[in-house]
Write an enzyme that holds these catalytic residues in place. Sequence first.
Site, PDB file in Angstrom:
ATOM      1  N   ASN A   7      78.153  65.419  -0.990  1.00 12.98           N
ATOM      2  CA  ASN A   7      77.097  66.224  -0.958  1.00 12.98           C
ATOM      3  C   ASN A   7      76.648  66.863  -2.385  1.00 12.98           C
ATOM      4  OD1 ASN A   7      75.126  68.259  -0.715  1.00 12.98           O
ATOM      5  ND2 ASN A   7      76.082  69.396   0.905  1.00 12.98           N
ATOM      6  N   ARG A  90      75.109  62.989   1.701  1.00 12.54           N
ATOM      7  CA  ARG A  90      73.923  63.656   2.304  1.00 12.54           C
ATOM      8  C   ARG A  90      72.861  63.745   1.289  1.00 12.54           C
ATOM      9  NH1 ARG A  90      72.919  70.037   1.235  1.00 12.54           N
ATOM     10  NH2 ARG A  90      71.320  70.216   2.976  1.00 12.54           N
ATOM     11  N   HIS A 179      68.385  70.897   7.610  1.00 12.14           N
ATOM     12  CA  HIS A 179      69.371  70.851   8.449  1.00 12.14           C
ATOM     13  C   HIS A 179      69.700  70.262   9.795  1.00 12.14           C
ATOM     14  CE1 HIS A 179      69.374  75.802   7.203  1.00 12.14           C
ATOM     15  NE2 HIS A 179      70.125  74.926   6.482  1.00 12.14           N
ATOM     16  N   ARG A 240      65.520  83.889   0.885  1.00 12.79           N
ATOM     17  CA  ARG A 240      64.415  83.263   1.052  1.00 12.79           C
ATOM     18  C   ARG A 240      63.491  83.808   2.015  1.00 12.79           C
ATOM     19  NH1 ARG A 240      66.745  77.478   2.486  1.00 12.79           N
ATOM     20  NH2 ARG A 240      68.344  77.605   0.944  1.00 12.79           N
ATOM     21  N   ARG A 285      78.035  89.928   6.072  1.00 11.07           N
ATOM     22  CA  ARG A 285      79.319  90.960   6.517  1.00 11.07           C
ATOM     23  C   ARG A 285      78.898  92.080   5.559  1.00 11.07           C
ATOM     24  NH1 ARG A 285      82.751  85.665   4.740  1.00 11.07           N
ATOM     25  NH2 ARG A 285      81.082  85.547   3.749  1.00 11.07           N
ATOM     26  N   GLU A 384      78.727  69.206   9.423  1.00 13.67           N
ATOM     27  CA  GLU A 384      77.917  68.425   8.876  1.00 13.67           C
ATOM     28  C   GLU A 384      78.459  67.190   8.187  1.00 13.67           C
ATOM     29  OE1 GLU A 384      75.804  71.999   7.273  1.00 13.67           O
ATOM     30  OE2 GLU A 384      73.877  70.860   7.335  1.00 13.67           O
TER      31      GLU A 384
HETATM   32  P1  ADP Z   1      74.828  77.899   3.484  1.00 11.95           P
HETATM   33  O1  ADP Z   1      75.763  76.949   3.944  1.00 11.95           O
HETATM   34  O2  ADP Z   1      73.483  78.189   3.956  1.00 11.95           O
HETATM   35  O3  ADP Z   1      75.186  78.340   2.526  1.00 11.95           O
HETATM   36  P2  ADP Z   1      76.713  79.085   5.771  1.00 11.95           P
HETATM   37  O4  ADP Z   1      76.414  78.675   6.791  1.00 11.95           O
HETATM   38  O5  ADP Z   1      77.870  78.785   4.979  1.00 11.95           O
HETATM   39  O6  ADP Z   1      75.571  78.980   4.686  1.00 11.95           O
HETATM   40  O7  ADP Z   1      76.807  80.547   5.981  1.00 11.95           O
HETATM   41  C1  ADP Z   1      77.184  81.510   4.688  1.00 11.95           C
HETATM   42  C2  ADP Z   1      76.785  83.004   5.347  1.00 11.95           C
HETATM   43  O8  ADP Z   1      77.340  83.290   6.638  1.00 11.95           O
HETATM   44  C3  ADP Z   1      77.305  84.007   4.321  1.00 11.95           C
HETATM   45  O9  ADP Z   1      76.257  84.397   3.624  1.00 11.95           O
HETATM   46  C4  ADP Z   1      77.364  85.133   5.513  1.00 11.95           C
HETATM   47  O10 ADP Z   1      76.211  85.959   5.363  1.00 11.95           O
HETATM   48  C5  ADP Z   1      77.702  84.557   6.599  1.00 11.95           C
HETATM   49  N1  ADP Z   1      79.164  84.867   7.084  1.00 11.95           N
HETATM   50  C6  ADP Z   1      80.140  83.943   7.091  1.00 11.95           C
HETATM   51  N2  ADP Z   1      81.232  84.629   7.605  1.00 11.95           N
HETATM   52  C7  ADP Z   1      80.645  85.960   8.238  1.00 11.95           C
HETATM   53  C8  ADP Z   1      81.365  86.711   9.237  1.00 11.95           C
HETATM   54  N3  ADP Z   1      82.441  86.741   9.286  1.00 11.95           N
HETATM   55  N4  ADP Z   1      80.428  87.736   9.631  1.00 11.95           N
HETATM   56  C9  ADP Z   1      79.258  87.796   9.423  1.00 11.95           C
HETATM   57  N5  ADP Z   1      78.577  86.923   8.458  1.00 11.95           N
HETATM   58  C10 ADP Z   1      79.387  85.878   8.149  1.00 11.95           C
END
Ligand code: ADP
Length: 397
Positions: A7, A90, A179, A240, A285, A384
Amino acid sequence: MKILVINCGSSSLKFQLIDSDSEAVICKGLCERIGIEGSQIVYTPTGKDKITKVEPMPDHNRAIELVIEALTNSENGVVSLDEIGAVGHRIVHGGEKFTKSVVIDDEVIKAIEDVSDLAPLHNPANLIGIRACQKVMPGVPMVAVFDTAFHQTMPQEAYLYGLPYSYYEKYGIRRYGFHGTSHSFVSKRAAEILGKNPADLKMIVCHLGNGASLSAVDGGKCVDTSMGLTPLEGLIMGTRTGDIDPSVVEFVMKKENSTVADVTNLLNKKSGVFGLSDNLSSDFRDLEAGYNEGHAGARRAVDAFVYRVVKYIGSYTAAMGGVDVICFTAGVGENSGFVRKLICDRLGFIGAKMDAEANKVRGEEKVISTADSKVTLLVVPTNEELAIARDTYALCK
Ligand code: ADP
């Protein structure tokens, strides 16, 4: 067969080596700051400690060389080079040309180049990754897996914008969605978990991560999704905006005496729950902690995020004439029982009832609705990389 999944971003390259027989991850890692000072490769062979090597990476060719070196070195390598049977890439944008994954040849590379104006930050980087792999691993078959492909079944009424039709014909301006690998993986897995045929299900998949999108999947086919020409449309995301009145762009430019590039940056990088929370955080979080402490910005951001998701669920229920299953996936969807509860508390109108105990789950497949719920609520972790490895194996075995 061992499949290398790549990726490739403009300055980063994520990789996983996956065994297609057991579907186990053999090693995964990341090259960061490619072409920038301070580049490093960080990787973890499964079952071993994380390894970090600070190495100059002037370009992606060097990054791929270092990935191969990490995977094959005699000290802590996990394979020999000739064991890597195929590479899955990807690719963010496949335009209308690609409705499924394809083996990469010169024609495919040209076609990915041809739609690069639709994803100017992503497709060129993806192509660099393909070329770097071709150079370092000549003769190894490669497959392109597109973020947009799953959404190509959307009907015209869902993908057209209300613009003059000639803009679609001339420039390809339409909704594509992203996605797709995740929406496809999760919707198929959900049907498997429930022991149902995808053809018999109306599903809404909520991919809630830093980037977030919903899709309506009717009979196994995507009929609508919330992202559009670019991944900026739809839900309120980490940074965003999601849907806004396009007139906001000109309005802000006049007020702040700024350029289109400035406003584009604002809409992509400084908005969403981050901007709404007064820059508290884009991470759920932190927002959950703020919400529970009564931080006004955190409450505002989370409430707006949840409202938008619920609104989309309502509209997709209408679009499909009903819904049987709602799946939650990606960082927030898999891990945040807090956000899932806020969303599901507002879904009584479709007869969805959450089981509070089951909703304590984190990062595991689980039904989180009650036995008498009219809609099955489900947590399905996305994967993915595995989806890319499966497509790559299927085309190269
Ligand atoms: P991307 O691939 O779009 O960067 P992810 O699917 O990895 O995103 O998601 C990342 C987001 O998931 C973090 O920014 C956070 O907001 C959320 N996240 C991860 N772990 C937790 C958790 N335990 N509780 C709440 N939100 C979480």
